[in-house]
Design an enzyme around this catalytic site. Structure first.
Site, PDB file in Angstrom:
ATOM      1  N   ILE A  12       1.093  -0.964   0.219  1.00 36.62           N
ATOM      2  CA  ILE A  12      -0.239   0.139  -0.257  1.00 36.62           C
ATOM      3  C   ILE A  12       0.914   1.212  -0.350  1.00 36.62           C
ATOM      4  CG2 ILE A  12      -1.910   1.676   1.087  1.00 36.62           C
ATOM      5  CD1 ILE A  12      -2.590  -1.751   2.466  1.00 36.62           C
ATOM      6  N   GLN A  34      12.573  -5.187   5.275  1.00 38.00           N
ATOM      7  CA  GLN A  34      11.366  -6.718   5.324  1.00 38.00           C
ATOM      8  C   GLN A  34      10.635  -7.364   4.787  1.00 38.00           C
ATOM      9  OE1 GLN A  34      10.420  -6.451   9.323  1.00 38.00           O
ATOM     10  NE2 GLN A  34       9.617  -8.218   9.317  1.00 38.00           N
ATOM     11  N   ASN A  75       5.107  -4.913  11.211  1.00 34.04           N
ATOM     12  CA  ASN A  75       4.371  -5.797  10.956  1.00 34.04           C
ATOM     13  C   ASN A  75       2.786  -6.423  10.995  1.00 34.04           C
ATOM     14  OD1 ASN A  75       7.282  -6.689  12.743  1.00 34.04           O
ATOM     15  ND2 ASN A  75       7.206  -7.122  10.963  1.00 34.04           N
ATOM     16  N   SER A  76       2.389  -7.563  10.579  1.00 36.76           N
ATOM     17  CA  SER A  76       1.039  -6.941  10.034  1.00 36.76           C
ATOM     18  C   SER A  76       0.284  -8.590   9.574  1.00 36.76           C
ATOM     19  CB  SER A  76       0.299  -6.112   8.680  1.00 36.76           C
ATOM     20  OG  SER A  76       1.003  -6.719   7.678  1.00 36.76           O
ATOM     21  N   ASN A  91       8.387  -3.625  17.091  1.00 34.50           N
ATOM     22  CA  ASN A  91       8.274  -3.128  16.029  1.00 34.50           C
ATOM     23  C   ASN A  91       7.246  -2.143  15.760  1.00 34.50           C
ATOM     24  OD1 ASN A  91       9.567  -3.241  13.647  1.00 34.50           O
ATOM     25  ND2 ASN A  91       7.534  -3.614  12.993  1.00 34.50           N
ATOM     26  N   TYR A 140      -1.616  -8.052  16.329  1.00 31.68           N
ATOM     27  CA  TYR A 140      -1.285  -7.066  15.832  1.00 31.68           C
ATOM     28  C   TYR A 140      -2.537  -5.387  16.006  1.00 31.68           C
ATOM     29  CZ  TYR A 140      -2.596  -4.899  11.173  1.00 31.68           C
ATOM     30  OH  TYR A 140      -2.751  -4.189   9.603  1.00 31.68           O
ATOM     31  N   ASN A 169      -9.009  -5.342   3.462  1.00 29.27           N
ATOM     32  CA  ASN A 169      -7.938  -5.712   2.796  1.00 29.27           C
ATOM     33  C   ASN A 169      -7.932  -5.062   1.465  1.00 29.27           C
ATOM     34  OD1 ASN A 169      -8.082  -8.501   3.918  1.00 29.27           O
ATOM     35  ND2 ASN A 169     -10.367  -8.474   3.738  1.00 29.27           N
ATOM     36  N   ARG A 220     -16.001 -10.324   3.239  1.00 32.14           N
ATOM     37  CA  ARG A 220     -14.306  -9.330   3.879  1.00 32.14           C
ATOM     38  C   ARG A 220     -14.987  -8.234   2.708  1.00 32.14           C
ATOM     39  NH1 ARG A 220     -15.506 -11.986   7.693  1.00 32.14           N
ATOM     40  NH2 ARG A 220     -13.686 -13.583   8.429  1.00 32.14           N
ATOM     41  N   ARG A 281     -11.971 -21.639  10.588  1.00 32.50           N
ATOM     42  CA  ARG A 281     -10.865 -21.347  12.065  1.00 32.50           C
ATOM     43  C   ARG A 281     -11.739 -20.408  12.774  1.00 32.50           C
ATOM     44  NH1 ARG A 281      -7.042 -18.258   7.921  1.00 32.50           N
ATOM     45  NH2 ARG A 281      -9.077 -17.032   6.809  1.00 32.50           N
TER      46      ARG A 281
END
Length: 328
Positions: A12, A34, A75-76, A91, A140, A169, A220, A281
């Site tokens: 993004i 990274q 971090n995601s 982070n 997160y 998303n 979603r 899940r």
């Protein structure tokens, strides 16, 4: 005056850099590479380094006349955050603290923050409103919420104004075909579906087909990445005009099911996409959709690429021409 984009070589971030360049902004990018890619930058001045490195930040702020920051660096991965929460706090949260302290030190008082609708956790209402309860169900989401709260107090104490953008998303690719989505490992549905279409994975796993939705699969939000980039630019404009700090959701307001994504990907690619249905899940809500009414009204955000077929077609254009991402 320059705009600092942290994490600007990421998915993004790079699209936002492209949107800023199109209107002639001077861009400075900080990225530790990274997850970002030098090749994703269509311009701007790149500093390779970490937010937690004070010397890097001093160099960056002293060498450039920065008036505002757009902050993507974080971090995601939800699953990883549950296994390594310390990594995410160090982070995401500590990195943001380092950034805000340097902004205050160098007199930079405007920041647009790439947040997440994961700050809400299990939704109380659908679509989710900005005033709904925030109760993250992942480390997160908790770190992103902590980052927002930190910005609130830096505003109270030092007048650092912020706009936080919460969304689910991002999908699709830049109209030029030069930049797109390339993660390793890939965890997002649309690129995973397209990898299956390319034969790079044996099938797409669908976790549960017995939800209380029209076709039984989860629903979603999917927003074209360039529409998200536009929202970040509009938020920057709002802060430059002197707006107060604010939080906005960015969403489709309707959402799309997993099965819809797969069916339209099949239509767009003309290829078979093998599907394996698996157990649900834990913690996956049936429907996650964010209302973007306030962003539309107050920022003037008007997504131009909200059609799911158009989103997937732009992603397919990128993936079919870059089957190995940015690798040669």
């Amino acid at each position: 005056m320059a705009v600092l984009v942290t994490g600007g070589a990421g998915y993004i971030g790079s699209h936002t850099v492209a949107a800023l360049l199109e209107r002639g902004e001077e861009i400075v990018v900080l990225d530790n590479l990274q997850q970002g890619h030098k090749e994703a930058l269509l311009g701007g001045k790149l500093y390779v380094g970490d937010l937690r490195d004070g010397e890097t930040l001093d160099k960056l702020f002293s060498e450039n006349n920065i008036d505002a920051v757009i902050h993507f660096a974080a971090n995601s991965l939800v699953g990883e955050s549950m296994k390594e929460p310390g990594k995410y706090y160090h982070n995401n949260v500590y990195g943001t603290l380092c950034l805000l302290e340097k902004m205050n030190q160098y007199g930079v008082n405007k920041i647009v923050f790439s947040s997440t609708a994961a700050t809400y956790g299990e939704p109380e209402n659908v679509p989710i409103d900005e005033y709904d309860r925030t109760s993250p169900t992942s480390a997160y989401g908790e770190t992103k919420l902590a980052m927002e709260k930190m910005m609130k107090w830096f505003d109270t104490a030092h007048g650092v104004k912020y706009i936080s953008l919460r969304y689910f998303n991002a999908a699709g690719a830049h109209a030029s075909g030069k930049i797109g989505e390339a993660h390793d490992p890939e965890t997002h549905l649309i690129p995973i579906v397209l990898e299956a279409a390319l034969g790079k994975r044996p099938h797409i796993s669908v976790f549960g087909d017995d939800y209380a939705t029209e076709d039984g699969t989860c629903i979603r939000d999917y927003i074209h990445v360039s529409d998200l980039a536009d929202a970040h630019v509009l938020a920057l404009d709002s802060l430059r005009k002197g707006s107060d700090s604010a939080i906005y959701n960015l969403g489709s307001s309707t959402g799309f099911s997993v099965k819809q994504v797969i069916d339209i990907a099949h239509e767009v690619t003309g290829r078979e996409i093998p599907v394996a249905f698996e157990q649900r899940r834990p913690g996956d809500p049936a429907v996650l959709i964010a209302s973007s009414q306030r962003a539309r009204q107050e920022l003037g955000w008007d997504p131009q690429r909200s059609n799911l077929k158009e989103i997937i077609a732009s992603a397919w254009n990128w993936h079919s021409n870059h089957p190995n991402g940015y690798s040669k």
